[in-house]
Every structure is written in structure tokens, then in C-alpha cells.
Design a protein around this motif. Structure first.
Motif, PDB file in Angstrom:
ATOM      1  N   GLY A 136      -4.655 -34.984  63.209  1.00  0.00           N
ATOM      2  CA  GLY A 136      -4.999 -34.732  64.597  1.00  0.00           C
ATOM      3  C   GLY A 136      -6.020 -33.626  64.719  1.00  0.00           C
ATOM      4  N   GLU A 137      -6.234 -33.148  65.945  1.00  0.00           N
ATOM      5  CA  GLU A 137      -7.236 -32.108  66.185  1.00  0.00           C
ATOM      6  C   GLU A 137      -6.804 -30.800  65.542  1.00  0.00           C
ATOM      7  OE1 GLU A 137      -7.686 -31.884  70.364  1.00  0.00           O
ATOM      8  OE2 GLU A 137      -8.593 -33.894  70.561  1.00  0.00           O
ATOM      9  N   ARG A 138      -7.830 -30.012  65.141  1.00  0.00           N
ATOM     10  CA  ARG A 138      -7.562 -28.764  64.441  1.00  0.00           C
ATOM     11  C   ARG A 138      -6.750 -27.791  65.308  1.00  0.00           C
ATOM     12  NH1 ARG A 138     -12.162 -27.923  62.541  1.00  0.00           N
ATOM     13  NH2 ARG A 138     -11.803 -28.176  60.293  1.00  0.00           N
ATOM     14  N   GLU A 139      -7.057 -27.709  66.587  1.00  0.00           N
ATOM     15  CA  GLU A 139      -6.373 -26.754  67.450  1.00  0.00           C
ATOM     16  C   GLU A 139      -4.901 -27.119  67.653  1.00  0.00           C
ATOM     17  OE1 GLU A 139      -8.414 -26.789  71.136  1.00  0.00           O
ATOM     18  OE2 GLU A 139      -7.935 -28.888  71.623  1.00  0.00           O
ATOM     19  N   LYS A 140      -4.542 -28.379  67.479  1.00  0.00           N
ATOM     20  CA  LYS A 140      -3.165 -28.793  67.653  1.00  0.00           C
ATOM     21  C   LYS A 140      -2.330 -28.618  66.389  1.00  0.00           C
ATOM     22  CE  LYS A 140      -4.123 -32.218  71.254  1.00  0.00           C
ATOM     23  NZ  LYS A 140      -3.997 -33.642  71.660  1.00  0.00           N
ATOM     24  N   LEU A 141      -3.006 -28.351  65.269  1.00  0.00           N
ATOM     25  CA  LEU A 141      -2.273 -28.205  64.018  1.00  0.00           C
ATOM     26  C   LEU A 141      -1.358 -26.984  64.062  1.00  0.00           C
ATOM     27  CD1 LEU A 141      -1.769 -29.067  61.055  1.00  0.00           C
ATOM     28  CD2 LEU A 141      -3.732 -27.636  60.412  1.00  0.00           C
ATOM     29  N   LYS A 148     -11.841 -29.498  67.883  1.00  0.00           N
ATOM     30  CA  LYS A 148     -11.556 -30.900  68.183  1.00  0.00           C
ATOM     31  C   LYS A 148     -11.691 -31.812  66.951  1.00  0.00           C
ATOM     32  CE  LYS A 148     -10.970 -30.206  72.634  1.00  0.00           C
ATOM     33  NZ  LYS A 148      -9.639 -30.441  73.292  1.00  0.00           N
ATOM     34  N   HIS A 149     -12.128 -31.249  65.849  1.00  0.00           N
ATOM     35  CA  HIS A 149     -12.357 -32.073  64.652  1.00  0.00           C
ATOM     36  C   HIS A 149     -11.016 -32.538  64.080  1.00  0.00           C
ATOM     37  CE1 HIS A 149     -13.402 -32.940  60.407  1.00  0.00           C
ATOM     38  NE2 HIS A 149     -14.528 -33.372  60.957  1.00  0.00           N
ATOM     39  N   PRO A 150     -10.842 -33.819  63.844  1.00  0.00           N
ATOM     40  CA  PRO A 150      -9.555 -34.318  63.317  1.00  0.00           C
ATOM     41  C   PRO A 150      -9.393 -33.928  61.851  1.00  0.00           C
ATOM     42  CG  PRO A 150     -11.117 -36.121  63.529  1.00  0.00           C
ATOM     43  CD  PRO A 150     -11.781 -34.922  64.138  1.00  0.00           C
ATOM     44  N   ILE A 151      -8.242 -33.373  61.521  1.00  0.00           N
ATOM     45  CA  ILE A 151      -7.934 -32.963  60.148  1.00  0.00           C
ATOM     46  C   ILE A 151      -6.509 -33.399  59.826  1.00  0.00           C
ATOM     47  CG2 ILE A 151      -9.516 -30.990  60.158  1.00  0.00           C
ATOM     48  CD1 ILE A 151      -7.083 -29.201  60.708  1.00  0.00           C
ATOM     49  N   PRO A 152      -6.188 -33.563  58.533  1.00  0.00           N
ATOM     50  CA  PRO A 152      -4.800 -33.896  58.154  1.00  0.00           C
ATOM     51  C   PRO A 152      -3.943 -32.629  58.128  1.00  0.00           C
ATOM     52  CG  PRO A 152      -6.186 -33.827  56.217  1.00  0.00           C
ATOM     53  CD  PRO A 152      -7.106 -33.612  57.382  1.00  0.00           C
ATOM     54  N   CYS A 153      -2.671 -32.802  57.980  1.00  0.00           N
ATOM     55  CA  CYS A 153      -1.738 -31.683  57.886  1.00  0.00           C
ATOM     56  C   CYS A 153      -1.954 -30.926  56.583  1.00  0.00           C
ATOM     57  CB  CYS A 153      -0.307 -32.213  57.970  1.00  0.00           C
ATOM     58  SG  CYS A 153       0.957 -30.929  57.806  1.00  0.00           S
ATOM     59  N   LYS A 154      -1.628 -29.636  56.572  1.00  0.00           N
ATOM     60  CA  LYS A 154      -1.771 -28.825  55.376  1.00  0.00           C
ATOM     61  C   LYS A 154      -0.900 -29.339  54.239  1.00  0.00           C
ATOM     62  CE  LYS A 154      -2.814 -24.489  57.803  1.00  0.00           C
ATOM     63  NZ  LYS A 154      -2.356 -23.094  58.040  1.00  0.00           N
ATOM     64  N   HIS A 155       0.178 -30.019  54.615  1.00  0.00           N
ATOM     65  CA  HIS A 155       1.117 -30.501  53.617  1.00  0.00           C
ATOM     66  C   HIS A 155       0.943 -31.987  53.342  1.00  0.00           C
ATOM     67  CE1 HIS A 155       2.837 -26.612  54.348  1.00  0.00           C
ATOM     68  NE2 HIS A 155       3.195 -26.929  55.599  1.00  0.00           N
ATOM     69  N   SER A 156      -0.271 -32.482  53.526  1.00  0.00           N
ATOM     70  CA  SER A 156      -0.527 -33.912  53.285  1.00  0.00           C
ATOM     71  C   SER A 156      -0.364 -34.263  51.814  1.00  0.00           C
ATOM     72  CB  SER A 156      -1.929 -34.290  53.774  1.00  0.00           C
ATOM     73  OG  SER A 156      -2.909 -33.514  53.100  1.00  0.00           O
ATOM     74  N   ASP A 157      -0.616 -33.289  50.928  1.00  0.00           N
ATOM     75  CA  ASP A 157      -0.452 -33.548  49.496  1.00  0.00           C
ATOM     76  C   ASP A 157       1.010 -33.775  49.133  1.00  0.00           C
ATOM     77  OD1 ASP A 157      -3.154 -33.242  49.229  1.00  0.00           O
ATOM     78  OD2 ASP A 157      -3.055 -31.136  48.600  1.00  0.00           O
ATOM     79  N   HIS A 195     -17.218 -34.475  68.450  1.00  0.00           N
ATOM     80  CA  HIS A 195     -15.820 -34.147  68.730  1.00  0.00           C
ATOM     81  C   HIS A 195     -15.677 -33.218  69.937  1.00  0.00           C
ATOM     82  CE1 HIS A 195     -15.123 -36.034  64.910  1.00  0.00           C
ATOM     83  NE2 HIS A 195     -15.903 -35.137  64.294  1.00  0.00           N
ATOM     84  N   CYS A 196     -16.542 -32.150  69.991  1.00  0.00           N
ATOM     85  CA  CYS A 196     -16.412 -31.170  71.085  1.00  0.00           C
ATOM     86  C   CYS A 196     -17.580 -31.220  72.065  1.00  0.00           C
ATOM     87  CB  CYS A 196     -16.254 -29.765  70.520  1.00  0.00           C
ATOM     88  SG  CYS A 196     -17.675 -29.227  69.521  1.00  0.00           S
TER      89      CYS A 196
END
Length: 423
Positions: free
Chosen positions: A212-217, A196-205, A177-178
Motif C-alpha cells: 500500500g501507500e508509504r504513509e499508511k505503512l 503515495k508511492h505503493p510499497i510492500p510491508c517491511k516484513h514481506s521477506d 502517485h502524488c
């Protein structure tokens, strides 16, 4: 193919280089003699050949003269030397061995020197059969050879090295990723913080589908996420939902326990009903209310069980009262029979006592008669006694004897002569 089969050489199948003298060939196997022996008729054969021939027919195969096993003798030494010195090829010549030598040494060559025989790999876990000429190269490439990881220096077998490389903690790998590099042991923790690791939104539940990327969350998405403004309410609802789920799970467990208890009680009730039906078939012979009958009467499962329980209690009370009445009757009958037996025993004792008194009376009467006869004879022998005195003494003696008998029988008591009637 085992090593023993490789080193055992069939001398009859060897290829001879030079022309063989016909006098050195066995007429049975048509091969040069092997352990030659001679018969009394002078003919020479291989040891095995002549023994097999004698088992079939005890005659010489050439001149048909009669022979015996005891007549067979080893051939002269020169014949043995001549056949052993014949030049032959190595039996592994088809595999590529070019060795040629005397027949007597060919077996030793195959066992120790021939590079075209098979031998086991020296590694304990392998034991593969390879040609001796390829043994060294096989050991250097054997998958069971000891090897060492160049990264973590861990020792293992060569066949495990490839799998180890995919999991070696010291191997340097690059983050996809990075594009940064680090050891495998640190890569897992790096993924938890990789920007740069792709993660879901905190409110995905709760339903947010952004990924998207962690830094963009934090920098971009949460500012526009529709679930961010109501996250406290959503968390509260989630806690309540979890609490309700736990409560439902607890109720389910309790329900399972109650069902098992109900099943156990039903089995015990059925067992008790069967036992009572065997003991009291007149009262418990009919089947108890079944579920279908209870449903027809408008009773639920719980009411049906309570009704049957009450009925069972009443029947048990009836059985208990019947048992108490039966026990009382048995006690009265036992007391009556006991009193009757005691009266009969008392009567028998009285009869025995009367019989004993009569026996004693008869014995004493006989003794008194004997004593009176003896006294009369003594009185008649005495001289100078008066007749009146004699009569008075006789009367006195008779009266004394009568009193003694009455006293012994118990009809009078003591010297006073008081009468006492006894049983």
C-alpha cells in the motif's frame, strides 16, 4: 542514381520542339548529327555511327564506296552550328521541368540550373538523393540535421531528440502517485520518499503480503501486522540462515577444489602407471586395481587410492634396489677389466725395454769391432816395439772394450765392475 548519371545527357534521346531539316539527320541513327564528320564521297554522319559502321564494313552506308578511318574528316562548322542550335526540351521534362533551349546548352542546364535533377543532401551523415527543388525543404526536415534539446540545451541529431526526451534529466515530469512536478533527475530520489508511492510491508521477506501507500505503512499497517511483534526473532533467524548459507557456499567451494585436486592426482597416477608399464612391463604390465575391482573387494575410493599408492611405493623400492645391485656389479666388472689391462700394459712395457737393450747392444758391439780393427792396424805399423809388449797391449785393449760393452748394457756399475742385473 548518382549525380554523374543525372548530368550526362544523351543528345539522341532529346525531344526537339521544331521540325528538323532532313539534311541534318544521320541516316544511321535517324537523329540529328552529334559531332558530324564527312567522308570523301561527301556524305555526313555522326562520329560514333560511322566508326561503328566502319568496324563492321569499311564502306559508305549510302553509296557503298570504300572508305578508311583515316579518310574521315570533321564536317564544316556551319553544319555543327545548325544541329547545335536546334531547340530541345529539358531531358527532365517528364519530372516537371519546362525549360526549352538550344541543344548545345542543354547539358549545362541539366548540370547547373535544372531543379528536377537529383542532388545529395548537404549533411555528411545523410547523403540522400533528392530533387534540387526539394533540397532546402529536405535539409530543414532531415533526421540528421543538428538539433538542440529545449530543456537541457544539449546538441544532438534530430533522430536522437525523441529518444533524448524520454531520458532528458531537465524535463519536468509529474509524479503519477502524488501529482507533484519536478525534473527527471530529481524524480528518482522523490520516489524513495513519496508518501503515495505503493510499497510492500517491511516484513514481506517473512511472508507478509500487504502492499500500500508509504504513509499508511507506519500509521495503519504496522500496528496490526502480525509479523511486527516477532521481528527481532525473525531477524535473528534470518542472520543465522544467512550464516548457514555462507558456510554451505564455502563448503561447496572447498569441495570443488578437492574434486579438482583429486582429478589431477588421478591423472598423475595414471600417467605414472603408464610410464612404469612401459619401463617394466613384467611388473607393471597388468592393470592396477580399477574402481569396479575395488568395489568388489569392499574398498572405498580413498582406501583404493591408498592401497595402490602403497603398492606403487613397494614397487619403486624394488626397482631402486635392483638398480643399486646392477650398478655394483658393473663397478666390479669395470675394476677387474681395468686391472687386467694394466697387467697387459706392464708386460708390453717390459718387452719394449728388452728390445731396446738388445738394439743398443748390437750397435755398441759393431762400434767395438770397428775400434779394435783400427787399433790392430795401428799396432802393426809401429816399428821397434817388442812382441811381449805388443801382446800385453792387445790383451789390455780387448779387456777394456769388453768392460765398456758390459758397462753400457748395465750389467756392471761404474769403474769397480759391480754387476747389477736389470729388466
Amino acid at each position: 542514381m548518382s549525380d554523374n548519371n543525372e548530368t550526362n545527357v544523351d543528345l539522341r534521346s532529346l525531344n526537339f520542339i521544331e521540325t528538323i531539316n532532313s539534311n541534318l539527320i544521320c541516316c544511321i541513327c535517324q537523329s540529328p548529327f552529334v559531332d558530324p564528320v564527312v567522308l570523301p564521297c561527301g556524305h555526313t554522319f555522326c562520329t560514333i555511327c560511322i566508326h561503328q559502321a566502319c568496324e563492321a564494313s569499311p564502306v559508305c552506308p549510302i553509296d557503298r564506296s570504300t572508305i578508311s578511318i583515316t579518310d574521315i574528316r570533321p564536317a564544316v562548322k556551319i553544319v555543327c552550328n545548325m544541329v547545335n542550335e536546334l531547340i530541345v526540351q529539358c531531358p527532365r521534362s517528364e519530372e516537371g521541368c519546362e525549360h526549352e533551349g538550344q541543344r548545345q546548352y542543354i547539358e549545362n542546364h541539366v548540370k547547373n540550373d535544372c531543379l528536377y535533377t537529383f542532388a545529395s543532401c548537404q549533411l555528411e551523415e545523410c547523403k540522400a538523393l533528392v530533387l534540387k527543388k526539394d533540397l532546402s525543404s529536405h535539409v530543414s526536415t532531415c533526421k540528421h540535421r543538428p538539433a538542440e534539446c529545449k530543456m537541457c540545451k544539449k546538441k544532438m541529431r534530430a533522430l536522437e531528440l525523441e529518444d533524448h526526451h524520454r531520458l532528458c534529466p531537465a524535463e519536468i515530469i509529474q509524479c503519477p502517485h502524488c501529482d507533484t512536478s519536478r525534473s527527471r533527475s530529481e524524480h528518482t530520489s522523490h520516489l524513495l520518499t513519496c508518501p503515495k508511492h505503493p510499497i510492500p510491508c517491511k516484513h514481506s521477506d517473512f511472508g507478509c503480503r500487504w502492499s500500500g501507500e508509504r504513509e499508511k505503512l507506519e500509521s495503519e499497517h504496522l500496528k496490526s501486522c502480525s509479523y511486527e511483534g516477532i521481528k527481532d526473532y525473525l531477524l535473528l533467524q534470518q542472520q543465522k540462515e544467512q550464516s548457514l548459507r555462507d558456510e554451505v557456499q564455502s563448503v561447496r567451494k572447498e569441495n570443488e577444489i578437492l574434486k579438482r585436486q583429486q582429478s589431477n592426482l588421478s591423472q598423475q597416477f595414471q600417467t605414472l602407471s603408464d610410464q612404469l608399464a612401459l619401463l617394466l612391463p613384467s611388473q607393471f604390465g597388468a592393470d592396477l586395481t580399477c574402481p569396479e575391482e575395488a568395489a568388489a573387494m569392499g574398498l572405498g575410493p580413498a582406501e583404493s587410492i591408498l592401497t595402490e599408492t602403497q603398492r606403487l611405493k613397494n614397487d619403486l623400492e624394488t626397482v631402486s634396489s635392483n638398480l643399486a645391485s646392477l650398478e655394483l656389479k658393473q663397478n666390479v666388472a669395470l675394476m677387474t677389466e681395468t686391472f687386467r689391462l694394466q697387467e697387459e700394459l706392464q708386460s708390453l712395457r717390459a718387452i719394449c725395454h728388452g728390445m731396446r737393450m738388445q738394439m743398443h747392444y748390437i750397435i755398441m758391439e759393431r762400434r767395438g769391432a770397428s775400434a779394435a780393427a783400427a787399433a790392430a792396424s795401428m799396432n802393426a805399423a809401429e816399428t821397434g816395439a817388442s812382441s811381449s809388449s805388443t801382446d800385453g797391449n792387445v790383451a789390455t785393449a780387448g779387456s777394456v772394450a769388453s768392460l765398456n760393452r758390459l758397462r753400457w748394457l748395465g750389467l756392471i756399475d761404474g769403474p769397480s765392475g759391480r754387476q747389477d742385473t736389470k729388466l
